[in-house]
Design an enzyme around this catalytic site. Structure first.
Site, mmCIF file in Angstrom:
data_model
loop_
_atom_site.group_PDB
_atom_site.id
_atom_site.type_symbol
_atom_site.label_atom_id
_atom_site.label_comp_id
_atom_site.label_asym_id
_atom_site.label_seq_id
_atom_site.Cartn_x
_atom_site.Cartn_y
_atom_site.Cartn_z
ATOM 1 N N ASP A 1 20.402 -20.743 43.881
ATOM 2 C CA ASP A 1 20.194 -19.592 42.731
ATOM 3 C C ASP A 1 18.727 -19.357 42.577
ATOM 4 O O ASP A 1 17.813 -20.447 42.837
ATOM 5 C CB ASP A 1 20.923 -19.996 41.524
ATOM 6 C CG ASP A 1 21.382 -18.802 40.800
ATOM 7 O OD1 ASP A 1 21.910 -18.330 41.225
ATOM 8 O OD2 ASP A 1 20.692 -18.769 39.445
ATOM 9 N N THR B 1 27.526 -19.261 49.485
ATOM 10 C CA THR B 1 26.670 -17.927 48.968
ATOM 11 C C THR B 1 27.581 -17.027 49.560
ATOM 12 O O THR B 1 28.318 -16.812 50.714
ATOM 13 C CB THR B 1 25.531 -18.003 49.520
ATOM 14 O OG1 THR B 1 24.842 -16.515 48.978
ATOM 15 C CG2 THR B 1 25.350 -17.916 51.102
ATOM 16 N N ASN B 2 27.357 -15.595 48.898
ATOM 17 C CA ASN B 2 27.993 -14.441 49.349
ATOM 18 C C ASN B 2 27.082 -13.185 49.814
ATOM 19 O O ASN B 2 27.322 -12.284 50.287
ATOM 20 C CB ASN B 2 29.020 -13.639 48.220
ATOM 21 C CG ASN B 2 30.497 -14.586 48.221
ATOM 22 O OD1 ASN B 2 31.212 -14.545 49.104
ATOM 23 N ND2 ASN B 2 30.763 -14.659 46.976
ATOM 24 N N HIS C 1 9.740 -19.401 48.334
ATOM 25 C CA HIS C 1 10.451 -20.180 47.446
ATOM 26 C C HIS C 1 11.826 -20.888 48.052
ATOM 27 O O HIS C 1 12.021 -22.034 47.948
ATOM 28 C CB HIS C 1 11.077 -19.416 46.281
ATOM 29 C CG HIS C 1 11.471 -18.060 46.761
ATOM 30 N ND1 HIS C 1 10.736 -17.029 47.570
ATOM 31 C CD2 HIS C 1 12.740 -17.338 46.737
ATOM 32 C CE1 HIS C 1 11.514 -15.953 47.609
ATOM 33 N NE2 HIS C 1 12.586 -16.202 47.390
ATOM 34 N N GLY D 1 16.497 -7.516 48.421
ATOM 35 C CA GLY D 1 16.399 -8.009 46.983
ATOM 36 C C GLY D 1 15.108 -7.343 46.559
ATOM 37 O O GLY D 1 14.958 -6.119 47.074
HETATM 38 P P1 ITT Z 1 25.079 -15.640 45.934
HETATM 39 O O1 ITT Z 1 24.898 -16.117 44.300
HETATM 40 O O2 ITT Z 1 26.230 -15.508 46.301
HETATM 41 O O3 ITT Z 1 24.265 -16.865 46.478
HETATM 42 P P2 ITT Z 1 23.262 -13.560 44.922
HETATM 43 O O4 ITT Z 1 22.520 -12.339 45.605
HETATM 44 O O5 ITT Z 1 24.162 -13.078 43.662
HETATM 45 O O6 ITT Z 1 24.147 -14.407 45.904
HETATM 46 P P3 ITT Z 1 21.318 -15.023 43.266
HETATM 47 O O7 ITT Z 1 22.155 -14.696 42.262
HETATM 48 O O8 ITT Z 1 20.451 -16.303 43.805
HETATM 49 O O9 ITT Z 1 22.006 -14.563 44.685
HETATM 50 O O10 ITT Z 1 20.134 -13.904 43.442
HETATM 51 C C1 ITT Z 1 19.608 -13.255 42.257
HETATM 52 C C2 ITT Z 1 18.936 -11.893 42.508
HETATM 53 O O11 ITT Z 1 17.523 -12.060 43.017
HETATM 54 C C3 ITT Z 1 19.540 -10.967 43.672
HETATM 55 O O12 ITT Z 1 19.501 -9.663 43.056
HETATM 56 C C4 ITT Z 1 18.963 -11.295 44.831
HETATM 57 O O13 ITT Z 1 18.914 -9.933 45.560
HETATM 58 C C5 ITT Z 1 17.470 -11.555 44.397
HETATM 59 N N1 ITT Z 1 16.734 -12.275 45.207
HETATM 60 C C6 ITT Z 1 17.282 -13.708 45.662
HETATM 61 N N2 ITT Z 1 16.509 -14.187 46.695
HETATM 62 C C7 ITT Z 1 15.480 -13.277 46.996
HETATM 63 C C8 ITT Z 1 14.506 -13.315 48.069
HETATM 64 O O14 ITT Z 1 14.105 -14.172 48.670
HETATM 65 N N3 ITT Z 1 13.520 -12.338 48.033
HETATM 66 C C9 ITT Z 1 13.984 -11.017 47.157
HETATM 67 N N4 ITT Z 1 14.851 -11.000 46.192
HETATM 68 C C10 ITT Z 1 15.603 -12.214 46.350
#
Ligand code: ITT
Length: 191
Positions: free
Chosen positions: A68, A7-8, A176, A149
């Site tokens: 994801d 992950t980034n 989750h 997020g």
């Molecule tokens: P990696 O793919 O490098 O893991 P990413 O931030 O792109 O990082 P995702 O595609 O899984 O990861 O994330 C999708 C979106 O959902 C992204 O905008 C995150 O900020 C949000 N997100 C993921 N997990 C969250 C959480 O636990 N609470 C709130 N927002 C979340």
């Protein structure tokens, strides 16, 4: 055991590190000298999680896992789902994503939503999936400064505060990612 978390997103690393027993250690992409953007071109969470983990396994040869995650809002036909990261556009901020969700929900009574995480693990070339979801609702406005997020606008069912008003450990018990990670840990401890 050392395993790469592909992950980034440093917030995900912080959350997951808190949930792992000390015998499972995470290596970050930086620690294996991987400076690539991870490919995420699939249209399901499962597909993207596998794609990210496979990229690291194939190019760097490490056992690894990827997460994801998507936010599915019932009144918006489960948007943004797999497109949660770029809901308001390709290079948009979390703030813009939240504002778009809040605007689209204006005037709607159904604010139910859920976060869904799929973790893909690749161990010696074999792929396994672990899933977790957390139900709740989208608040009318943002609340809280913690988390990342969409956390400021998501209130989990049975609580009177958003994820952004919870500590990392409080969120981890019900989230989750917490649920999916505990399944991953159970598997790693048995194998
Ligand atoms: P990696 O793919 O490098 O893991 P990413 O931030 O792109 O990082 P995702 O595609 O899984 O990861 O994330 C999708 C979106 O959902 C992204 O905008 C995150 O900020 C949000 N997100 C993921 N997990 C969250 C959480 O636990 N609470 C709130 N927002 C979340």
């Amino acid at each position: 055991m050392k395993i790469v978390f592909a992950t980034n997103n440093h917030n995900k690393i912080a959350e997951i590190k808190d949930l792992l027993p000390c015998e499972i250690q995470i290596l970050s992409l930086k620690e294996i000298n991987c400076n690539n953007e991870l490919p995420e071109t699939q249209n399901t969470l499962e597909g993207n999680a596998v794609q990210k983990a496979e990229f690291v396994f194939t190019n760097y040869g490490y056992n690894c896992f990827a997460d994801d995650t998507g936010l599915e809002i019932e009144g918006l036909n489960n948007e943004p789902g797999v497109y949660s990261a770029r809901y308001a556009g390709v290079h948009c901020s979390p703030e813009e994503n939240m504002q778009k969700a809040l605007q689209k929900l204006e005037g709607k009574n159904n604010r139910k939503a859920k976060f869904r995480t799929v973790i893909a693990l690749i161990m010696d070339g074999k792929i396994l999936l672990f899933e977790g979801e957390c139900k709740g609702e989208i608040t009318k406005e943002k609340a809280g400064e913690k988390g990342f997020g969409y956390d400021p606008i998501f209130r989990p069912s049975g609580f009177d505060k958003t994820f952004a008003q919870m500590s990392k450990s409080e969120k981890g018990v019900i989230s989750h990612r917490g649920i999916a990670t505990r399944k991953l840990v159970e598997f790693l401890q048995e194998s």
